[in-house]
Structures are given as structure tokens and as C-alpha cells.
Scaffold this active site. Sequence first.
Site, mmCIF file in Angstrom:
data_model
loop_
_atom_site.group_PDB
_atom_site.id
_atom_site.type_symbol
_atom_site.label_atom_id
_atom_site.label_comp_id
_atom_site.label_asym_id
_atom_site.label_seq_id
_atom_site.Cartn_x
_atom_site.Cartn_y
_atom_site.Cartn_z
ATOM 1 N N ASP A 143 8.614 12.787 -8.993
ATOM 2 C CA ASP A 143 8.789 11.947 -7.798
ATOM 3 C C ASP A 143 10.219 11.959 -7.276
ATOM 4 O OD1 ASP A 143 6.048 10.990 -8.096
ATOM 5 O OD2 ASP A 143 6.819 9.747 -9.728
ATOM 6 N N GLU A 144 10.958 13.042 -7.528
ATOM 7 C CA GLU A 144 12.371 13.079 -7.122
ATOM 8 C C GLU A 144 12.551 13.430 -5.643
ATOM 9 O OE1 GLU A 144 12.036 14.603 -11.395
ATOM 10 O OE2 GLU A 144 11.156 15.152 -9.473
ATOM 11 N N LYS A 193 11.076 16.635 -4.375
ATOM 12 C CA LYS A 193 11.097 18.103 -4.340
ATOM 13 C C LYS A 193 10.455 18.667 -3.082
ATOM 14 C CE LYS A 193 8.966 18.112 -8.281
ATOM 15 N NZ LYS A 193 9.050 16.670 -8.563
ATOM 16 N N GLY A 194 9.349 18.059 -2.652
ATOM 17 C CA GLY A 194 8.646 18.569 -1.479
ATOM 18 C C GLY A 194 9.524 18.602 -0.246
ATOM 19 N N LYS A 195 10.280 17.536 -0.049
ATOM 20 C CA LYS A 195 11.173 17.483 1.112
ATOM 21 C C LYS A 195 12.216 18.595 1.053
ATOM 22 C CE LYS A 195 14.946 15.017 3.249
ATOM 23 N NZ LYS A 195 15.762 13.811 3.426
ATOM 24 N N GLY A 202 2.387 15.247 -5.922
ATOM 25 C CA GLY A 202 2.289 14.655 -4.597
ATOM 26 C C GLY A 202 3.571 14.924 -3.843
ATOM 27 N N HIS A 203 3.721 16.129 -3.332
ATOM 28 C CA HIS A 203 4.955 16.494 -2.636
ATOM 29 C C HIS A 203 4.892 16.001 -1.196
ATOM 30 C CE1 HIS A 203 6.034 19.874 -5.701
ATOM 31 N NE2 HIS A 203 5.919 18.682 -6.227
ATOM 32 N N THR A 204 5.777 15.060 -0.878
ATOM 33 C CA THR A 204 5.754 14.384 0.419
ATOM 34 C C THR A 204 6.799 14.983 1.349
ATOM 35 O OG1 THR A 204 5.040 12.339 -0.655
ATOM 36 C CG2 THR A 204 5.924 12.160 1.576
ATOM 37 N N GLN A 245 6.044 17.869 -10.806
ATOM 38 C CA GLN A 245 6.419 16.853 -11.793
ATOM 39 C C GLN A 245 7.935 16.928 -12.069
ATOM 40 O OE1 GLN A 245 3.376 18.918 -12.922
ATOM 41 N NE2 GLN A 245 2.479 17.565 -11.424
ATOM 42 N N SER A 302 20.394 13.273 0.192
ATOM 43 C CA SER A 302 19.342 12.840 1.110
ATOM 44 C C SER A 302 19.513 11.356 1.401
ATOM 45 C CB SER A 302 17.967 13.090 0.489
ATOM 46 O OG SER A 302 16.950 12.596 1.334
#
Length: 423
Positions: free
Chosen positions: A13-14, A16-18, A40-42, A224, A412
Amino acid sequence: MAVDLLLGLQWGDEGKGKIVDVLTSNYDIIARFQGGPNAGHTLEFDGIKHVLRTIPSGIFHDKSINVIGNGVVIDPVVFIQELDGLKQFDIDYKSKLILSRKAHVILPTHRLLDAASEASKGKAKIGSTLKGIGPTYMDKTGRNGIRVGDLELDSWKTKYRALANKHEELIAFHNVDIQYNLPEMEEEFFKAVEILKELTFIDSEEYLQQAQKNGKSILAEGAQGSLLDIDFGTYPFVTSSNTTAAGACTGLGVAPNQIGEVYGIFKAYTTRVGSGPFPTELFDEVGAEMAKVGHEFGAVTGRARRCGWLDLVALKYTCQVNGVTQLMMMKGDVLSGFDKLKVCTAYKYKGKEITHLPYNIEPENVTPIYSEFDCWKEDLTKMREASQFPKELNAYIDFLEKELEIPIKVVSVGPDRTQTIHR
């Protein structure tokens, strides 16, 4: 061309997707190398929030090819739901998305077995997302699994039936009350498989090796976080795959000497979902405020994340295990306005002060030792250049860089693409 890696350095939840989305314009290929639909890459841009579970985060860029590697486990039902979510954006995913034949398939009975196993543990449950990922990796190492390449064979349903029957026997063995309608689940599963088969299946290790020879740039995307690694995480409260840099080699077929930059992503504080030890966890109003301001709920599960101060002992450990070359700090904006900030710089462990991560970090063994910092009051979300940072934030970053001996290249200050500041 070397293969660059992007990894989470905490308990997932760091963000990563962004960052993958931000970096994709620099790469021809984005390749996911481990994990399953528990990710869950947001991503957020143009006022729209996107959550990806299995599909690499470069899918929204026109020129990038997105590879799902052999180390990933794929649930066809969830995967097709993801594809349906992309249709409104007119993305030609059939030309942009390719799957390794060696990736394993999550069956409906894997999900049921996951639920039965977790229910049987009672209070000792590990906090599984119940997506069937653990049982799928168990079948992989047990040499029973079904792989994407098997779906091209006429006889694959025979193999499926034998494995599903075995799973039902295991579910019964757990002797828990699991209600399910397998024929209904299978109908949905088989429909999804037929849609999945419309995509391109590849021998991904050969594909990526040829891409390197042809000068293509590749970014490997992890899921993860490193503290959830099956070997190096807080076992047994971990995921079922290698989330560290080594997992990129085995999950894509990339040789170790081909790895280039290793981007490590961490939050300015720490969060954790599910069970397991968490030395810097906060149980007071400060932790509650972090969760509220940071919207700390799982993108896939909706579960509330536990919050606490940044743990430098754990972060140093994951930087070392991964060979991190550049750091990216996320959610600095969430800490704005706190009276003081704390950073754990050592543990009191069995009567001694230590600065390395020991075998056991359960609360009865570990007490965090903190350094305290002044906090910034300014709203960081409107800032677009590092020169605008308040002195307290710069002092915080400088301290972390000195302790970790790795540069923090990106900060970020919000969820949107534009709220990404390069230093």
C-alpha cells in the site's frame, strides 16, 4: 538494456501504482512479476480514480506494452472484470496486454480453500485476502497447478476437474461451515477463461530477452511490499510470493546481472493491513488522524489499515535486501499539521539496543526507540516544486537520506499524477 525494478518497501500500500504510472512514459514495457488480485494499485488522473489488481499500471499509456509474468497468479474472473473496467477508456488492451504461459491460474476452489483454511485458524488467522492466492502458490510448489499455457490444450478441463475434486476433499477436511455453489462459480469461471484466451499468451522470458536485445526499456512492477515477502517478511503474516528484488528475476526470467535501477517506494509513515507485528503502530488519536487524512483503507478489500510512525529499522532492512538505488517518499502531505513527528531509529530487543531487524518483532520482544522532529504546517498538496517545501519537510527528508544512505528522488504530495515532485 537493463531491467529497472519498482518495489514497495513496507507492508504494501505504499503507492506503487501511482509511481509506475508516472514512470511509464520512460519505458516501452511494464512487467508485473509476482502476486495476484490481492494487489490494489491505485492511479488517479484527470479527476478519475482507477484501481488495478492484476493488470500492470502502464495500461493507461498508449505506447507501453504490459506483460503479466510467470510469477503472477491470475484469477480469470477478476481479470475479466478489470478488462471490463478499461472499456470505458477506449483502451486497446488486446494489443497492449500479454500474458506468460507459465503464470498460474486461480481456480474457484482455490478461493474456497483459502476461506476454509482461514476459518479453521480461528483467532490465529493470518489476515488472508481470501482471493485464493495462497492455495494457488501451494499448488504451484506442489506441482499440481494449472498454468495459462494449459488453457491452450484440449484436455485442460480434465486436469481442472481432478484438481477441483482434490480441493473439495481438502475443504471438507477443514471441517468448517463454508457455504458455496461450485457449479455456479464454475460457470462464471469457464466463461472468463474463454475471454482470457482471446488475449496473447507468450513465453515471457524469451519475449523479454528479445526485447532487451532490441533496446527496449523495461520496468518490472512489484506488488504488495517487502515486509510481506514469503522469505524476508514478518512470517507467517506475509503473502505467498517473493515481493523483493529477487522475485523479479524468478517472476520474469530476467538474469540478476540484467537488473539496473531499483526504485524503492515508502510512505512518510507506516501502515499495515491484516494481522501481524507492527512495532510503531499507534493506537491513539494521532494514528486515527493518519488513517483519516490518508484515506487508509485497502483499495481491493476495503479493510482499514493500521497506522504508525515511520520505522527506519525495517526500512533499512528492506533497502538492503533489495539493493535499492533510489527512494520515493509517498504521502508526505498526510503528516502536515501534526504537533511533532517521530521516527523509529532503533529497537530495544531483549534488553539491548539494536538497529537491525531481528527474527522476531512481536511486541513482547521489541520496543521502538524514537527520534522526534518538528512537523510542517503547510498544505503540500498545492506544491509542484521541491523549492516550495517547508524547512521542516526538508529536514525530515535530509535525515532519512543520511540514515538510509540512498537519495530520495521523488516526493509525492497527493494522489494525482501532477502531485509528484522530482528532487
